[in-house]
Design an enzyme around this catalytic site. Sequence first.
Site, PDB file in Angstrom:
ATOM      1  N   GLU A  42       0.824  -1.214   0.000  1.00 29.37           N
ATOM      2  CA  GLU A  42       0.000   0.000   0.000  1.00 29.37           C
ATOM      3  C   GLU A  42       0.857   1.262   0.000  1.00 29.37           C
ATOM      4  O   GLU A  42       0.514   2.241  -0.654  1.00 29.37           O
ATOM      5  CB  GLU A  42      -0.961  -0.001   1.189  1.00 29.37           C
ATOM      6  CG  GLU A  42      -2.019  -1.093   1.134  1.00 29.37           C
ATOM      7  CD  GLU A  42      -2.972  -0.933  -0.051  1.00 29.37           C
ATOM      8  OE1 GLU A  42      -3.018   0.149  -0.648  1.00 29.37           O
ATOM      9  OE2 GLU A  42      -3.651  -1.917  -0.384  1.00 29.37           O
ATOM     10  N   TYR A 125      -6.821   6.657   3.342  1.00 33.98           N
ATOM     11  CA  TYR A 125      -6.898   5.556   2.380  1.00 33.98           C
ATOM     12  C   TYR A 125      -6.131   4.329   2.882  1.00 33.98           C
ATOM     13  O   TYR A 125      -6.667   3.226   2.965  1.00 33.98           O
ATOM     14  CB  TYR A 125      -6.362   5.967   0.996  1.00 33.98           C
ATOM     15  CG  TYR A 125      -6.101   4.735   0.180  1.00 33.98           C
ATOM     16  CD1 TYR A 125      -7.159   4.055  -0.401  1.00 33.98           C
ATOM     17  CD2 TYR A 125      -4.829   4.166   0.110  1.00 33.98           C
ATOM     18  CE1 TYR A 125      -6.956   2.859  -1.075  1.00 33.98           C
ATOM     19  CE2 TYR A 125      -4.614   2.982  -0.553  1.00 33.98           C
ATOM     20  CZ  TYR A 125      -5.680   2.324  -1.150  1.00 33.98           C
ATOM     21  OH  TYR A 125      -5.483   1.133  -1.778  1.00 33.98           O
ATOM     22  N   ASP A 143      -9.969   5.091  -2.997  1.00 32.60           N
ATOM     23  CA  ASP A 143      -8.830   5.674  -3.706  1.00 32.60           C
ATOM     24  C   ASP A 143      -9.356   6.433  -4.920  1.00 32.60           C
ATOM     25  O   ASP A 143     -10.566   6.556  -5.121  1.00 32.60           O
ATOM     26  CB  ASP A 143      -7.848   4.581  -4.118  1.00 32.60           C
ATOM     27  CG  ASP A 143      -8.350   3.808  -5.306  1.00 32.60           C
ATOM     28  OD1 ASP A 143      -9.572   3.636  -5.428  1.00 32.60           O
ATOM     29  OD2 ASP A 143      -7.535   3.385  -6.140  1.00 32.60           O
TER      30      ASP A 143
END
Length: 297
Positions: A42, A125, A143
């Site tokens: 991520e 996020y 996102d």
Amino acid sequence: MPQPVDVRDRIAPAVVAWFSDAARPLPWRAADVSPWAVLVSEFMLQQTQVARVQPRWEEWMRRWPTPAALAAEPASEAVRAWDRLGYPRRALWLHRAATEIVERHGGRVPRDLDALLALQGIGPYTARAIAAFAFGDRHPVVDTNTRRVIARAVDGRAEAGPPATARDLAAMDRLLPDEREAAHRFNAGAMELGATVCAARAPRCDACPIAELCAWRNAGYPAYDGPKRARQARFEGSDREARGLVMRELRATHRPVPRDVLAGLLADDARLARALDGLVADGLAVATADGFALPEA
DNA sequence: CTCCTGCGCC
DNA sequence: GGCGCTGGAG
């Protein structure tokens, strides 16, 4: 025009069904990857495409399979191994987050949303992505792709407009199935749909599982009338380019790089000065008696 | 040229 | 809410 609720409730099941076939086999989506592996993916995927991330992620996982392994090395090694993924502050943040995970959580990636949000480099996020994708918890994960899918399918607009975190999370939450596993798959599927089908430039509505439900398509693809996104400045000749050139030089050696060597990279000395100031301020470079080097701390 | 699984800081 | 941050691919 927004969709009526009964149409809206059909979106998630259709996306989930589509995703079960269409999901790209990305390594960080494998069932046996650790929460740490998801966290690293991520960080790398923040503003960086899948194809560029994959090789770096494989290397990082081999070299630093746990937060403790990364935290045990100097930050300079993280920055070096970041290579050319861009936004090298993320490498620093990731190293810092690993240290925080060791110090605060016994070396295990936390599951709690607030604990995740408190880690360096983790925002709205990424925190929800980790909680949802690594632990299977039900959170809205939003996102840029998901924002676009919602803007089109639900709101009937071509583009999402500027981000508004609270509103975006609420919009996704309204679409999110109650059941954990379905919510997990819808989060991932909505992102995948935006990335591979509901693309910003050239949407492929013929391949879209929710084309018949899409408010934008059903309204005849009205043009976007919201605020124009600012043009990205030219990269050639920019301070960003200068930072990148300096960082490339610092990564390539384990010794300080003299300033006149760096000056040889750039014709414009004022640009070099700004780049160095910025890099030092960001903690990506340290000034030593012999020149500039990557940070050890 | 535009876009990309955002974040921290002002 | 706005801005700066990297670099590569389409």
